[in-house]
Scaffold this motif. Structure first.
Motif, short mmCIF file in Angstrom:
data_model
loop_
_atom_site.label_atom_id
_atom_site.label_comp_id
_atom_site.label_asym_id
_atom_site.label_seq_id
_atom_site.Cartn_x
_atom_site.Cartn_y
_atom_site.Cartn_z
N LYS A 1 -15.18 1.20 14.17
CA LYS A 1 -16.13 0.15 14.55
C LYS A 1 -16.19 -0.89 13.45
O LYS A 1 -16.63 -0.63 12.34
N GLN A 2 -15.75 -2.12 13.75
CA GLN A 2 -15.69 -3.18 12.76
C GLN A 2 -16.78 -4.22 12.96
O GLN A 2 -16.99 -5.04 12.11
N GLY A 3 -17.40 -4.24 14.07
CA GLY A 3 -18.35 -5.29 14.40
C GLY A 3 -17.96 -5.91 15.73
O GLY A 3 -16.84 -5.76 16.20
N PHE A 4 -18.88 -6.63 16.31
CA PHE A 4 -18.66 -7.14 17.67
C PHE A 4 -17.46 -8.07 17.74
O PHE A 4 -16.58 -7.92 18.59
N MET B 1 -14.87 -8.64 15.67
CA MET B 1 -13.57 -8.07 15.35
C MET B 1 -13.09 -7.13 16.46
O MET B 1 -11.92 -7.11 16.80
N ASN B 2 -14.01 -6.35 17.04
CA ASN B 2 -13.63 -5.51 18.17
C ASN B 2 -13.22 -6.36 19.37
O ASN B 2 -12.28 -6.02 20.09
N PHE B 3 -13.93 -7.46 19.59
CA PHE B 3 -13.60 -8.36 20.69
C PHE B 3 -12.19 -8.93 20.52
O PHE B 3 -11.40 -8.95 21.47
N ILE B 4 -11.87 -9.37 19.32
CA ILE B 4 -10.55 -9.93 19.06
C ILE B 4 -9.48 -8.85 19.20
O ILE B 4 -8.42 -9.08 19.80
N PHE B 5 -9.75 -7.67 18.66
CA PHE B 5 -8.74 -6.61 18.69
C PHE B 5 -8.50 -6.12 20.12
O PHE B 5 -7.37 -5.78 20.47
N GLU B 6 -9.53 -6.07 20.95
CA GLU B 6 -9.37 -5.58 22.31
C GLU B 6 -8.75 -6.62 23.25
O GLU B 6 -7.98 -6.28 24.15
N ASN B 7 -9.08 -7.89 23.06
CA ASN B 7 -8.62 -8.91 23.99
C ASN B 7 -7.34 -9.61 23.56
O ASN B 7 -6.71 -10.27 24.38
N TYR B 8 -7.00 -9.50 22.31
CA TYR B 8 -5.77 -10.12 21.82
C TYR B 8 -4.92 -9.04 21.18
O TYR B 8 -5.18 -7.87 21.31
#
Length: 98
Positions: free
Chosen positions: A56-59, A61-68
């Motif tokens: 868990k890196q934060g909202f 960073m998780n958003f970037i990692f999951e969508n890109y």
């Protein structure tokens, strides 16, 4: 055991305060060396520079990692690292050079 650990940490604090207090350039060069090594690792795509997607890196960073992809995540970390280096350079030069 605890007393020896506390004595060790006190000696370590004393060493670092004596080493860096008289020469702030040493601290600046040390921090910038670590950040440059991290930047080089991001450019070369070393595994230790990008954390596992399960952490868990934060909202954002998780958003970037999951969508890109991993490359976009490395680019974002590189931008953050470069901004950190610029901020540290600004602080150093504004305090010790000007």
């Amino acid at each position: 055991m605890r007393e020896t650990f506390l004595a060790f940490t006190d000696k370590l604090k004393l060493f670092f305060s004596e080493f860096f207090d008289g020469h702030p350039l040493r601290m600046y060069l040390g921090v910038m060396s670590v950040l440059l090594l991290y930047q080089y690792g991001l450019i070369r795509d070393w595994n230790w520079t990008v954390p596992s997607p399960t952490l868990k890196q934060g909202f954002w960073m998780n958003f970037i990692f999951e969508n890109y992809n991993r490359k976009t995540y490395r680019i974002v970390l590189s931008i953050i690292n470069i901004l950190t280096m610029l901020f540290i350079s600004f602080l150093f030069y504004s305090k010790y050079v000007m």
